[in-house]
Motif scaffolding. Sequence first.
Motif, PDB file in Angstrom:
ATOM      1  N   ASN A 212       0.826  -1.209   0.000  1.00 50.00           N
ATOM      2  CA  ASN A 212       0.000   0.000   0.000  1.00 50.00           C
ATOM      3  C   ASN A 212       0.856   1.253   0.000  1.00 50.00           C
ATOM      4  O   ASN A 212       0.570   2.224  -0.716  1.00 50.00           O
ATOM      5  N   MET A 213       1.915   1.252   0.801  1.00 45.29           N
ATOM      6  CA  MET A 213       2.788   2.426   0.888  1.00 45.29           C
ATOM      7  C   MET A 213       3.707   2.517  -0.330  1.00 45.29           C
ATOM      8  O   MET A 213       3.922   3.598  -0.882  1.00 45.29           O
ATOM      9  N   TRP A 214       4.243   1.397  -0.754  1.00 46.28           N
ATOM     10  CA  TRP A 214       5.160   1.378  -1.896  1.00 46.28           C
ATOM     11  C   TRP A 214       4.465   1.847  -3.167  1.00 46.28           C
ATOM     12  O   TRP A 214       5.030   2.600  -3.979  1.00 46.28           O
ATOM     13  N   ASN A 215       3.242   1.421  -3.362  1.00 48.74           N
ATOM     14  CA  ASN A 215       2.527   1.690  -4.606  1.00 48.74           C
ATOM     15  C   ASN A 215       2.031   3.123  -4.748  1.00 48.74           C
ATOM     16  O   ASN A 215       1.558   3.515  -5.820  1.00 48.74           O
ATOM     17  N   ILE A 216       2.133   3.931  -3.690  1.00 56.47           N
ATOM     18  CA  ILE A 216       1.689   5.328  -3.765  1.00 56.47           C
ATOM     19  C   ILE A 216       2.391   6.074  -4.883  1.00 56.47           C
ATOM     20  O   ILE A 216       1.792   6.905  -5.576  1.00 56.47           O
ATOM     21  N   THR A 217       3.666   5.787  -5.102  1.00 56.99           N
ATOM     22  CA  THR A 217       4.437   6.491  -6.129  1.00 56.99           C
ATOM     23  C   THR A 217       4.615   5.659  -7.403  1.00 56.99           C
ATOM     24  O   THR A 217       5.379   6.044  -8.284  1.00 56.99           O
ATOM     25  N   GLU A 218       3.913   4.538  -7.493  1.00 54.26           N
ATOM     26  CA  GLU A 218       3.993   3.703  -8.691  1.00 54.26           C
ATOM     27  C   GLU A 218       2.917   4.097  -9.699  1.00 54.26           C
ATOM     28  O   GLU A 218       1.765   4.343  -9.319  1.00 54.26           O
ATOM     29  N   LYS A 219       3.281   4.159 -10.977  1.00 56.33           N
ATOM     30  CA  LYS A 219       2.292   4.471 -12.006  1.00 56.33           C
ATOM     31  C   LYS A 219       1.271   3.349 -12.150  1.00 56.33           C
ATOM     32  O   LYS A 219       0.082   3.587 -12.359  1.00 56.33           O
ATOM     33  N   GLU A 220       1.751   2.123 -12.059  1.00 53.25           N
ATOM     34  CA  GLU A 220       0.869   0.965 -12.153  1.00 53.25           C
ATOM     35  C   GLU A 220       1.110   0.067 -10.938  1.00 53.25           C
ATOM     36  O   GLU A 220       2.039  -0.748 -10.934  1.00 53.25           O
ATOM     37  N   PRO A 221       0.273   0.191  -9.900  1.00 55.52           N
ATOM     38  CA  PRO A 221       0.455  -0.613  -8.690  1.00 55.52           C
ATOM     39  C   PRO A 221       0.378  -2.113  -8.988  1.00 55.52           C
ATOM     40  O   PRO A 221      -0.443  -2.563  -9.793  1.00 55.52           O
ATOM     41  N   VAL A 222       1.251  -2.864  -8.335  1.00 57.89           N
ATOM     42  CA  VAL A 222       1.278  -4.322  -8.476  1.00 57.89           C
ATOM     43  C   VAL A 222       1.055  -4.930  -7.101  1.00 57.89           C
ATOM     44  O   VAL A 222       1.700  -4.542  -6.129  1.00 57.89           O
ATOM     45  N   TRP A 223       0.155  -5.912  -7.029  1.00 58.59           N
ATOM     46  CA  TRP A 223      -0.217  -6.525  -5.759  1.00 58.59           C
ATOM     47  C   TRP A 223       0.094  -8.027  -5.706  1.00 58.59           C
ATOM     48  O   TRP A 223      -0.330  -8.720  -4.781  1.00 58.59           O
ATOM     49  N   ASP A 224       0.840  -8.535  -6.682  1.00 61.92           N
ATOM     50  CA  ASP A 224       1.036  -9.980  -6.815  1.00 61.92           C
ATOM     51  C   ASP A 224       2.116 -10.529  -5.883  1.00 61.92           C
ATOM     52  O   ASP A 224       3.031 -11.224  -6.310  1.00 61.92           O
ATOM     53  N   TYR A 225       1.997 -10.214  -4.601  1.00 55.80           N
ATOM     54  CA  TYR A 225       2.978 -10.715  -3.643  1.00 55.80           C
ATOM     55  C   TYR A 225       2.285 -11.263  -2.403  1.00 55.80           C
ATOM     56  O   TYR A 225       2.754 -11.101  -1.283  1.00 55.80           O
ATOM     57  N   LEU A 226       1.153 -11.911  -2.616  1.00 58.43           N
ATOM     58  CA  LEU A 226       0.376 -12.435  -1.493  1.00 58.43           C
ATOM     59  C   LEU A 226       0.217 -13.946  -1.615  1.00 58.43           C
ATOM     60  O   LEU A 226      -0.899 -14.462  -1.780  1.00 58.43           O
ATOM     61  N   PRO A 227       1.319 -14.692  -1.545  1.00 57.41           N
ATOM     62  CA  PRO A 227       1.232 -16.146  -1.644  1.00 57.41           C
ATOM     63  C   PRO A 227       0.551 -16.728  -0.410  1.00 57.41           C
ATOM     64  O   PRO A 227       0.505 -16.094   0.653  1.00 57.41           O
ATOM     65  N   LYS A 228       0.019 -17.926  -0.542  1.00 58.32           N
ATOM     66  CA  LYS A 228      -0.580 -18.595   0.599  1.00 58.32           C
ATOM     67  C   LYS A 228       0.531 -18.921   1.589  1.00 58.32           C
ATOM     68  O   LYS A 228       1.445 -19.689   1.281  1.00 58.32           O
ATOM     69  N   PRO A 229       0.488 -18.338   2.802  1.00 60.48           N
ATOM     70  CA  PRO A 229       1.597 -18.534   3.741  1.00 60.48           C
ATOM     71  C   PRO A 229       1.647 -19.950   4.296  1.00 60.48           C
ATOM     72  O   PRO A 229       0.628 -20.645   4.361  1.00 60.48           O
ATOM     73  N   VAL A 230       2.831 -20.349   4.677  1.00 62.95           N
ATOM     74  CA  VAL A 230       3.020 -21.654   5.314  1.00 62.95           C
ATOM     75  C   VAL A 230       2.605 -21.538   6.780  1.00 62.95           C
ATOM     76  O   VAL A 230       3.094 -20.673   7.513  1.00 62.95           O
ATOM     77  N   ILE A 231       1.679 -22.391   7.220  1.00 66.22           N
ATOM     78  CA  ILE A 231       1.213 -22.340   8.605  1.00 66.22           C
ATOM     79  C   ILE A 231       2.206 -23.078   9.494  1.00 66.22           C
ATOM     80  O   ILE A 231       2.508 -24.257   9.255  1.00 66.22           O
TER      81      ILE A 231
END
Length: 522
Positions: free
Chosen positions: A317-336
């Motif tokens: 959310n904070m990183w993408n503030i200055t991005e022209k095209e926000p990318v959110w593809d970093y939400l893998p299913k975490p290992v429990i």
Amino acid sequence: MNNQENDIIKLLPKRKKGILRIVFSRLFVFLLLIVIQFILTIMVLTWLDQHYKAVVMFEGILKITMIFYLFNCNMDSSAKLSWLLIIAVFSVTGSMLLWYTRREFGNNIVRKKSAEFVKTTRGMISSSEEAFADPDVTRSGMDDLCRYLSRTGCYPLFNGTDVTYFSCGEEKFESLLNELRKAKKFIFMEYFILDEGYMWGSVLKILADKVKEGVEVRVMYDGMCEITTLSHDYPQRMKKLGINCKTFMPLKPVFSTYYNYRDHRKILVIDGNVAFNGGINLADEYINRTERFGHWKDAAVMVKGKAVSSYTLMFLNMWNITEKEPVWDYLPKPVIPEKHSGYVMPYADCPLDDDKVGENIYMDILNRATTYVHIMTPYLILDGELESALKFAAERGVDIKIILPGKPDKPSAYALAKTHYKALTKAGVQIFEYEPGFVHSKVFVCDNEKAVVGTINLDYRSLYHHFECATYMYKTDCISDIEKDFLTTLKMCRPVTMESIRRNRFTYALRGNLLKLIAPLM
């Protein structure tokens, strides 16, 4: 020592000392331009004040208009009183300054992007289904808090999470290095302070090595570092190592409210499976390698499992503030993790919306407490609501204890804290000062079942003006460790009593009472 020095990276040359270094520095030019703009502004406003006959009617209308506006705007009542004082003493200057600060020139892009991202990300992560089926969650009020937080962003409630508590920077540093060495995919870092030395140099060496292994590394730090610790071209220096680096709200030589909102958060995410949060920045004083205000007492948590996705999303959310095209593809299913307990709810607080998330969660803990609330905080600069919540909890029999620094980093903040001592102590709140040095922990622990560890201080800057984040825990195993740490720290503190309050130095009392007039604006 020599082997340790070989395992770190420093990108900046050794700083030269002396007055000439300051005079010919970028900082001096920056401050000079700001001062010139400020002086010109004051000269114009003073000219208006001096031409009394020409502006007396305008001044009266302006004062009445701004007071009317002040009473009807969405602002903390303590801040309104401070502004009333300023407008009463400096009619035109105070009125124009109020208008200017409320317009918040320079923050519109960040405000617009933040609001847009709240809508975009709201459904990206879901709460654990088992959480709301648990009657303990309903009894504790965690379900209500989760619904409240959903107004301001995507902050679900998770089970399947293991939390480790660190009672000092040294403990966190050791675990942080170990976890960084295991990174395979990405490393996201967001910190308020980076300072070249052993701690940051050791981290930077691992980051540089990980880049060579193909790991994506992103680092973001607050723009105030350009004045205090790093050079303005530090992101370019990092880029040469293959690290994608950003400065949040970098400093510009323009007189603006833009500088009022700082990124005070501390987040580290590794591969979407491990996250760190708490009060510990990446500078040597945080691990007591260098001494500034005696022993540096701090706190942090390491989170593994489902809840890590919330920290990943906070960073993006904070990183993408200055991005022209926000990318959110970093939400893998975490290992429990095999070992996990209770529920965890990471959350963030944005100063550009109308919700005082950090303060409201603290007050919810105080209002629901039945046995005790134990608090560690470096600052105690309270508005009327939070002070009333602390007093009310103590007056109804809850054991309220607060640990503050014995050796403060800011004399003005220390003087302001002391202005609350008498009223809180009279209500039954027990205040203690950490004799070995400076407490930088931001910790609430309540009734052996709830705790918050994060970046949120008990002061106006954290509660109103900074981007913040924290970790809310319910019935996690580490809560007993947090309470144990509090009680251990308490043994090294001196108690504040009515007698010790009466013995306070007159200069502290005078400074504190004067500063309290404008404390909400500091």
